[in-house]
Design a protein around this motif. Structure first.
Motif, PDB file in Angstrom:
ATOM      1  N   ILE A 143       0.857  -1.195   0.000  1.00  0.00           N
ATOM      2  CA  ILE A 143       0.000   0.000   0.000  1.00  0.00           C
ATOM      3  C   ILE A 143       0.893   1.245   0.000  1.00  0.00           C
ATOM      4  O   ILE A 143       0.680   2.186  -0.754  1.00  0.00           O
ATOM      5  N   HIS A 144       1.912   1.217   0.853  1.00  0.00           N
ATOM      6  CA  HIS A 144       2.821   2.360   0.942  1.00  0.00           C
ATOM      7  C   HIS A 144       3.460   2.630  -0.415  1.00  0.00           C
ATOM      8  O   HIS A 144       3.486   3.755  -0.896  1.00  0.00           O
ATOM      9  N   ALA A 145       3.975   1.565  -1.039  1.00  0.00           N
ATOM     10  CA  ALA A 145       4.664   1.744  -2.321  1.00  0.00           C
ATOM     11  C   ALA A 145       3.699   2.229  -3.387  1.00  0.00           C
ATOM     12  O   ALA A 145       4.045   3.070  -4.222  1.00  0.00           O
ATOM     13  N   ALA A 146       2.477   1.718  -3.361  1.00  0.00           N
ATOM     14  CA  ALA A 146       1.495   2.140  -4.360  1.00  0.00           C
ATOM     15  C   ALA A 146       1.218   3.627  -4.203  1.00  0.00           C
ATOM     16  O   ALA A 146       1.128   4.364  -5.183  1.00  0.00           O
ATOM     17  N   HIS A 147       1.130   4.074  -2.950  1.00  0.00           N
ATOM     18  CA  HIS A 147       0.864   5.487  -2.715  1.00  0.00           C
ATOM     19  C   HIS A 147       2.066   6.348  -3.081  1.00  0.00           C
ATOM     20  O   HIS A 147       1.923   7.505  -3.438  1.00  0.00           O
ATOM     21  N   SER A 148       3.273   5.766  -2.972  1.00  0.00           N
ATOM     22  CA  SER A 148       4.462   6.551  -3.299  1.00  0.00           C
ATOM     23  C   SER A 148       4.533   6.840  -4.778  1.00  0.00           C
ATOM     24  O   SER A 148       5.106   7.817  -5.206  1.00  0.00           O
ATOM     25  N   GLY A 149       3.965   5.954  -5.568  1.00  0.00           N
ATOM     26  CA  GLY A 149       3.966   6.192  -6.999  1.00  0.00           C
ATOM     27  C   GLY A 149       2.658   6.841  -7.377  1.00  0.00           C
ATOM     28  O   GLY A 149       2.348   7.938  -6.970  1.00  0.00           O
ATOM     29  N   GLU A 150       1.873   6.111  -8.129  1.00  0.00           N
ATOM     30  CA  GLU A 150       0.574   6.657  -8.507  1.00  0.00           C
ATOM     31  C   GLU A 150      -0.410   6.319  -7.409  1.00  0.00           C
ATOM     32  O   GLU A 150      -0.500   5.189  -6.958  1.00  0.00           O
ATOM     33  N   VAL A 151      -1.165   7.290  -6.981  1.00  0.00           N
ATOM     34  CA  VAL A 151      -2.020   7.093  -5.831  1.00  0.00           C
ATOM     35  C   VAL A 151      -3.072   6.033  -6.070  1.00  0.00           C
ATOM     36  O   VAL A 151      -3.419   5.274  -5.189  1.00  0.00           O
ATOM     37  N   ASP A 152      -3.589   5.950  -7.291  1.00  0.00           N
ATOM     38  CA  ASP A 152      -4.721   5.052  -7.485  1.00  0.00           C
ATOM     39  C   ASP A 152      -4.374   3.821  -8.315  1.00  0.00           C
ATOM     40  O   ASP A 152      -5.153   3.336  -9.096  1.00  0.00           O
ATOM     41  N   THR A 153      -3.151   3.315  -8.142  1.00  0.00           N
ATOM     42  CA  THR A 153      -2.772   2.124  -8.899  1.00  0.00           C
ATOM     43  C   THR A 153      -3.652   0.935  -8.529  1.00  0.00           C
ATOM     44  O   THR A 153      -4.041   0.152  -9.363  1.00  0.00           O
ATOM     45  N   LEU A 154      -3.912   0.808  -7.235  1.00  0.00           N
ATOM     46  CA  LEU A 154      -4.642  -0.369  -6.778  1.00  0.00           C
ATOM     47  C   LEU A 154      -6.136  -0.150  -6.872  1.00  0.00           C
ATOM     48  O   LEU A 154      -6.623   0.956  -6.711  1.00  0.00           O
ATOM     49  N   THR A 169      -6.126  26.715  -0.439  1.00  0.00           N
ATOM     50  CA  THR A 169      -5.071  25.793  -0.020  1.00  0.00           C
ATOM     51  C   THR A 169      -5.620  24.658   0.843  1.00  0.00           C
ATOM     52  O   THR A 169      -6.447  24.880   1.723  1.00  0.00           O
ATOM     53  N   VAL A 170      -5.139  23.448   0.572  1.00  0.00           N
ATOM     54  CA  VAL A 170      -5.398  22.328   1.486  1.00  0.00           C
ATOM     55  C   VAL A 170      -4.049  21.929   2.082  1.00  0.00           C
ATOM     56  O   VAL A 170      -3.117  21.593   1.343  1.00  0.00           O
ATOM     57  N   LEU A 171      -3.933  22.027   3.397  1.00  0.00           N
ATOM     58  CA  LEU A 171      -2.680  21.652   4.051  1.00  0.00           C
ATOM     59  C   LEU A 171      -2.640  20.130   4.167  1.00  0.00           C
ATOM     60  O   LEU A 171      -3.590  19.519   4.658  1.00  0.00           O
ATOM     61  N   VAL A 172      -1.528  19.536   3.702  1.00  0.00           N
ATOM     62  CA  VAL A 172      -1.405  18.079   3.747  1.00  0.00           C
ATOM     63  C   VAL A 172      -0.076  17.742   4.404  1.00  0.00           C
ATOM     64  O   VAL A 172       0.952  18.331   4.060  1.00  0.00           O
ATOM     65  N   GLY A 177      -5.669  10.554   9.752  1.00  0.00           N
ATOM     66  CA  GLY A 177      -5.325   9.129   9.732  1.00  0.00           C
ATOM     67  C   GLY A 177      -5.323   8.501   8.347  1.00  0.00           C
ATOM     68  O   GLY A 177      -5.755   7.375   8.173  1.00  0.00           O
ATOM     69  N   LEU A 178      -4.789   9.226   7.353  1.00  0.00           N
ATOM     70  CA  LEU A 178      -4.815   8.695   5.992  1.00  0.00           C
ATOM     71  C   LEU A 178      -3.742   7.638   5.736  1.00  0.00           C
ATOM     72  O   LEU A 178      -3.683   7.059   4.667  1.00  0.00           O
ATOM     73  N   GLY A 179      -2.882   7.403   6.713  1.00  0.00           N
ATOM     74  CA  GLY A 179      -1.796   6.448   6.485  1.00  0.00           C
ATOM     75  C   GLY A 179      -0.773   7.069   5.563  1.00  0.00           C
ATOM     76  O   GLY A 179      -0.576   8.276   5.583  1.00  0.00           O
ATOM     77  N   ASP A 180      -0.163   6.242   4.725  1.00  0.00           N
ATOM     78  CA  ASP A 180       0.915   6.767   3.885  1.00  0.00           C
ATOM     79  C   ASP A 180       0.400   7.599   2.722  1.00  0.00           C
ATOM     80  O   ASP A 180      -0.557   7.237   2.066  1.00  0.00           O
ATOM     81  N   LEU A 181       1.077   8.703   2.486  1.00  0.00           N
ATOM     82  CA  LEU A 181       0.808   9.512   1.295  1.00  0.00           C
ATOM     83  C   LEU A 181       2.158   9.848   0.673  1.00  0.00           C
ATOM     84  O   LEU A 181       3.133  10.024   1.405  1.00  0.00           O
ATOM     85  N   PRO A 182       2.229   9.958  -0.636  1.00  0.00           N
ATOM     86  CA  PRO A 182       3.511  10.299  -1.261  1.00  0.00           C
ATOM     87  C   PRO A 182       3.787  11.792  -1.107  1.00  0.00           C
ATOM     88  O   PRO A 182       3.647  12.560  -2.051  1.00  0.00           O
TER      89      PRO A 182
END
Ligand code: PEP
Ligand code: MG
Length: 756
Positions: free
Chosen positions: A155-166, A330-333, A378-383
């Motif tokens: 999941i982490h790796a998928a988010h690091s690349g394209e967010v919606d791969t999975l 602006t959305v702070l992330v 609590g979104l977990g990993d984000l790139p």
């Protein structure tokens, strides 16, 4: 084997994207298990088919080409059964499907295990071998453990690349990432990442038009780090810490490595700004160390990342690099956006907040709620390194975000956003009208505050005073305990802002997830530990100082009420009450205001539900802290995104607890208020009114909506709904009942604010 697994996971964690992560998995697992083939199939696309994403052993051209329906073939069987499938002759199984492009006819033994992440089936991990044999129990256990641990890394790796791969779980679709609700509302805006200091992982991939300037900045930063390390080494030399000296030397050698500089320069020439070029170079070098057998050499990968962080810190410090620009909308992330981040930003440009950690009860979420800014936690990993400037939808009602939404999603959310704004401005008209049901039952609506930033919205909301002033917030933004005079000024500000309306000041409620930087508490289980009144009774000097400041501020205003948090035994009330009497006596002796204000207790520990009557005998009012009461009744950590789905104020146990508290208080004619987030939930508010709760205290942004609900329904109807809700056995059924009522009353616009 555990060590092998740990190293595979570490390597996967450090992968730049999903392809790289899957490549590492298949080659390492194949090697560790000494099998002929290892492959990963992931669910992808609208129909959640299994797609062969990576393999070692099958023909490379089959990657991406082999696709199976979700219940097709042996892979589909593993996914459907959610259990390992272990066969000595795969082709003899009725579920077997043959794909000529794989060349798999050479392999007989088959072992497949599901890859599942929090109930979500991500895919299947498969090993195959030419020999006719069943895999041993140890081999099954290894692959099974690898898949369980790799799910998070995938999941982490998928988010690091394209967010919606999975493929998203059913019903979510369209690339939404799920977290938990932080503050209600929806927003569509532009991402501004909040980077916690010099964190390599969150450096943005920005282009540069001035490669020579970027290279000069890089050299300057390296030179500064070199000097810093030399100075550090000299300090330790005197102290004779040999190990530290060696470490400094090792860092210096890495810094002087020609390839590090050369490769970073090449990336700059390729068009990247220096920090991102550095991030890529360090990642590539560190990965070589991560792959090493030798534990000592593997640890050097971390050293290299440390050196990278040092260079980055100096790079970012150079003029102009750290300045954050906030576009309109602006959305702070960020990983952990702080109250300070929000305080520094121009609030009129901030439309949303998205945070990888935390929950609705985190301070930034509480502040966002007060300010009416939608937030998802609590979104977990984000790139984080690839987000700057991208469009994001923040859905604070459902606790999810969508990065780079397709046009239809973006337009739908823009429509919802406009609808919400229209609703809010329409509700402004209710500001000066009383909160009374259609048959004349009056309910007091108050606001929760704690920060200076939310006092003005609180005053403008039409609330009838403050039902909960969280005193720990001013304690948190300081470097030491504020003195009596400093506290006096803070409390005077708040009391005077609302006088003659009442202000309920809660005594210090630190512990749990709220710690003071200057008073660290380290505990295994902080929510069941030293918290709230337990701390202040153990430190009467802190408690007395706070009470004295409050009483002094109350002189001439007389609108103070004192509230005691986290009480679990009646003796605590007696002891606190005696200390309050002592403070009153002392102040009177000093010739100051010594009048005892009304004193109440937060009912937030289930034990007090059973002693509500004895409690009511001792105090002037009760205030139910449903945030904690729900957490303790349901045994669900209010901050834990993993169990957020189990946290529900409408659980029948919570409703029964509220009923019993009201009953106990009535015995002695004491009023009961609710000051947890439940009070600001339109559906729950109907039941709270019917239960006989006298006052609801909530964020200023929720207040107009709750007033609208109360003014739209009769007490009689609310009581009918309560009887029906009390006969129900699940929170979901109760939510449906109340949402249908809201829609029937023409308040469908508020239903979104309810839980899905
Ligand atoms: C509660 O527990 O419901 C409450 C209002 O207090 P806090 O959220 O500050 O713990
Ligand atoms: Mg509480």
């Amino acid at each position: 084997m555990l060590d092998v697994l740990r190293r595979i996971i570490q390597a996967v964690d450090n992968a730049e994207d999903l392809d790289e992560a899957l490549g590492i998995i298949v080659s390492r697992v194949r090697e560790a298990m000494a099998v002929d083939v290892c492959s990963v199939y992931l669910r992808a696309g609208a129909r959640s088919d299994y797609v062969l994403m990576a393999t070692e052993g099958l023909r490379p051209e089959s990657v991406g080409a082999v696709r199976l329906g979700h219940d097709e073939g042996l892979v589909g069987l593993v996914g459907t059964r959610q259990e390992p499938v272990n066969l000595d002759e795969a082709s003899a199984h009725p579920g077997y499907r043959y794909f000529p492009e794989t060349g798999e006819e050479h392999y007989n033994a088959f072992l497949g295990v599901p890859i599942i992440h929090y109930r979500r089936p991500l895919g299947v991990l498969v090993v195959q071998q030419g020999a006719h044999r069943r895999f041993s129990e140890d081999e099954v256990a290894f692959l099974f453990t690898a898949a369980a641990q790799l799910a998070g890394a995938i999941i982490h790796a998928a988010h690091s690349g394209e967010v919606d791969t999975l493929a998203e779980p059913p019903g979510q679709g369209m690339g939404f990432l799920t977290g938990t609700r932080g503050a209600t509302g929806v927003a569509v805006g532009t991402i501004v990442p909040m980077v916690p200091g010099a964190d390599l992982a969150s450096v943005q991939d920005r282009p540069t038009t001035d490669p020579e300037g970027e290279k000069a900045a890089l050299h300057l930063a390296i030179q500064e780090v070199r000097e810093e390390l030399r100075a550090g080494r000299d300090r330790f030399k005197d102290a004779l810490f040999d190990d530290a000296e060696v470490l400094f030397d090792a860092y210096r050698m890495m810094l002087d490595s020609a390839s590090l500089v050369r490769e970073t320069e090449q990336r700059i020439d390729g068009g990247l700004w220096a920090p991102a070029a550095l991030r890529h170079t360090i990642a590539a070098h560190a990965r070589v160390f991560d792959d090493m057998e030798d534990e000592y050499l593997r640890a050097r990968g971390e050293d290299l990342r440390d050196v990278g962080r040092l260079i980055l810190r100096h790079l970012l410090r150079q003029e102009g690099r750290e300045a954050v620009e906030y576009p309109e909308g602006t959305v702070l992330v960020g990983e952990s956006i702080t109250v300070a981040h929000l305080a520094e930003a121009p609030l009129d440009r901030i439309v949303g907040v998205a945070c990888t950690t935390g929950s609705a009860m985190s301070h930034v979420a509480v502040l966002a709620t007060s300010l009416g800014i939608p937030a998802v936690m609590g979104l977990g990993d984000l790139p984080l390194g690839r987000l700057e400037g991208r469009t994001i939808v923040v859905d604070g009602y459902r606790g999810r975000v969508c990065i780079d939404p397709v046009e239809a999603v973006r337009d739908e959310y823009l429509r919802l956003q406009a609808e919400d704004q229209e609703l809010a401005s329409g509700l402004g008209e209710l500001r000066d009208l009383p909160a009374a049901t259609t048959d004349g039952h009056r309910v007091t609506l108050q606001v929760n505050t704690g920060l200076l930033a939310d006092i003005t919205p609180a005053q403008d909301s039409g609330g009838e005073g403050v039902g909960l002033y969280r005193t720990e917030f001013p304690f948190m933004v300081r470097q030491q305990f504020p003195g009596e005079d400093e506290q006096y000024r803070i409390y005077l500000d708040v009391l005077a802002s609302f006088a003659p309306l009442p202000v309920t000041m809660r005594t210090l409620d630190v512990g749990g997830d709220k710690t003071l930087p200057y008073f660290p508490i380290r505990e295994e289980n902080p929510f069941l530990g030293w918290r709230g009144i337990r701390i202040t009774l153990d430190h009467p000097e802190v408690f007395l100082g706070q009470i004295r400041s409050m009483l002094r501020a109350n002189a001439g205003l007389d609108n103070l009420r004192i509230l005691l948090p986290m009480v679990s035994r009646l003796e605590e009330v007696d002891e606190a009450s005696a200390l309050i009497d002592q403070a009153c006596r002392e102040l009177a002796e000093e010739g100051r205001n010594g009048r005892r204000p009304p004193v109440g207790v937060m009912v937030e520990v289930p034990a007090l539900v059973y002693q509500a009557e004895a409690l009511a005998r001792r105090v002037d009012f009760l205030s139910v802290g449903t945030n904690d009461l729900t957490q303790y009744l349901l045994a669900v950590d209010r901050n834990n995104a993993r169990v957020a789905g189990l946290y529900d104020n409408l659980h029948p146990a919570v409703l029964r607890a509220l009923r019993d508290i009201v009953q106990g208080a009535r015995h002695h004619g004491r009023p009961v208020s609710v000051c947890g987030e439940m009070a600001g939930d339109p559906a729950a508010a109907i039941l709270l009114v019917a239960l006989g709760i006298d006052a609801l205290s909530m964020s200023a942004s929720a207040l107009p909506r709750i007033k609208w609900v109360i003014r739209s329904i009769s007490l009689e109807r609310a009581r009918e709904l309560l009887i029906r809700a009390m006969a129900m056995e699940s929170p979901g059924a109760i939510r449906i009942l109340l949402n249908e009522e809201l829609v029937g009353l023409g308040l469908g616009g508020l239903v979104r604010a309810g839980k899905e």
